[in-house]
Motif scaffolding. Sequence first.
Motif, PDB file in Angstrom:
ATOM      1  N   GLU A 189       2.793  10.817 -73.365  1.00  0.00           N
ATOM      2  CA  GLU A 189       3.012  11.543 -72.101  1.00  0.00           C
ATOM      3  C   GLU A 189       4.151  12.552 -72.250  1.00  0.00           C
ATOM      4  OE1 GLU A 189       3.004   8.066 -72.258  1.00  0.00           O
ATOM      5  OE2 GLU A 189       0.896   7.937 -71.633  1.00  0.00           O
ATOM      6  N   GLN A 190       5.251  12.115 -72.876  1.00  0.00           N
ATOM      7  CA  GLN A 190       6.391  13.019 -73.075  1.00  0.00           C
ATOM      8  C   GLN A 190       6.004  14.189 -73.977  1.00  0.00           C
ATOM      9  OE1 GLN A 190       8.924   9.933 -74.609  1.00  0.00           O
ATOM     10  NE2 GLN A 190      10.211   9.900 -72.776  1.00  0.00           N
ATOM     11  N   TYR A 191       5.189  13.925 -74.986  1.00  0.00           N
ATOM     12  CA  TYR A 191       4.766  14.982 -75.905  1.00  0.00           C
ATOM     13  C   TYR A 191       3.891  16.001 -75.174  1.00  0.00           C
ATOM     14  CZ  TYR A 191       2.851  17.325 -80.005  1.00  0.00           C
ATOM     15  OH  TYR A 191       2.472  18.276 -80.924  1.00  0.00           O
ATOM     16  N   GLU A 249       4.035  16.764 -72.034  1.00  0.00           N
ATOM     17  CA  GLU A 249       4.958  17.556 -71.203  1.00  0.00           C
ATOM     18  C   GLU A 249       5.711  18.572 -72.067  1.00  0.00           C
ATOM     19  OE1 GLU A 249       5.418  17.738 -67.819  1.00  0.00           O
ATOM     20  OE2 GLU A 249       3.584  16.526 -67.855  1.00  0.00           O
ATOM     21  N   MET A 296       9.052  10.942 -78.959  1.00  0.00           N
ATOM     22  CA  MET A 296       8.382  11.069 -77.669  1.00  0.00           C
ATOM     23  C   MET A 296       7.132  10.201 -77.593  1.00  0.00           C
ATOM     24  SD  MET A 296       8.552  15.205 -77.071  1.00  0.00           S
ATOM     25  CE  MET A 296       8.445  15.692 -78.797  1.00  0.00           C
ATOM     26  N   THR A 297       6.867   9.686 -76.391  1.00  0.00           N
ATOM     27  CA  THR A 297       5.598   9.009 -76.130  1.00  0.00           C
ATOM     28  C   THR A 297       4.512  10.081 -75.995  1.00  0.00           C
ATOM     29  OG1 THR A 297       5.869   9.150 -73.738  1.00  0.00           O
ATOM     30  CG2 THR A 297       6.764   7.161 -74.824  1.00  0.00           C
TER      31      THR A 297
END
Length: 124
Positions: free
Chosen positions: A114-116, A118, A111-112
């Motif tokens: 931002e994804q992390y 989220e 994950m990036t």
Amino acid sequence: MTTRYTKDHEYIRLEGDTGTVGISDYAQSQLGDVVYVELPGVGKSLAKGAEAAVVESVKAASEVYAPVSGEVVEVNSDLESSPGTVNEDPAGRGWFMKIRVKDEGELNDLMTEEQYQEFLKSIS
């Protein structure tokens, strides 16, 4: 510099073909006060998802998994005498090991930032 995260809350910060691995701020906050860290040996080959290190806190012992496959090229031996650094500065001085990345394509499964963030919202 690219930082990626696993669902087990490890991070890898890539510089060239070497990634610095540690646990996220969320992970250290869940563990509580870290009292012991067991690091792998330099030169050890790690497979993605394999146990790479152990971190023990006053609450529990937990494995740290390799976010990607590669060879351990350096470990943070300061953690042996100061394991609390993991709590104080997990993304900085509290890193665990540096891995020479075998297959950069494996980073695409992580994950990036931002994804992390989220992902953290979805589990809290």
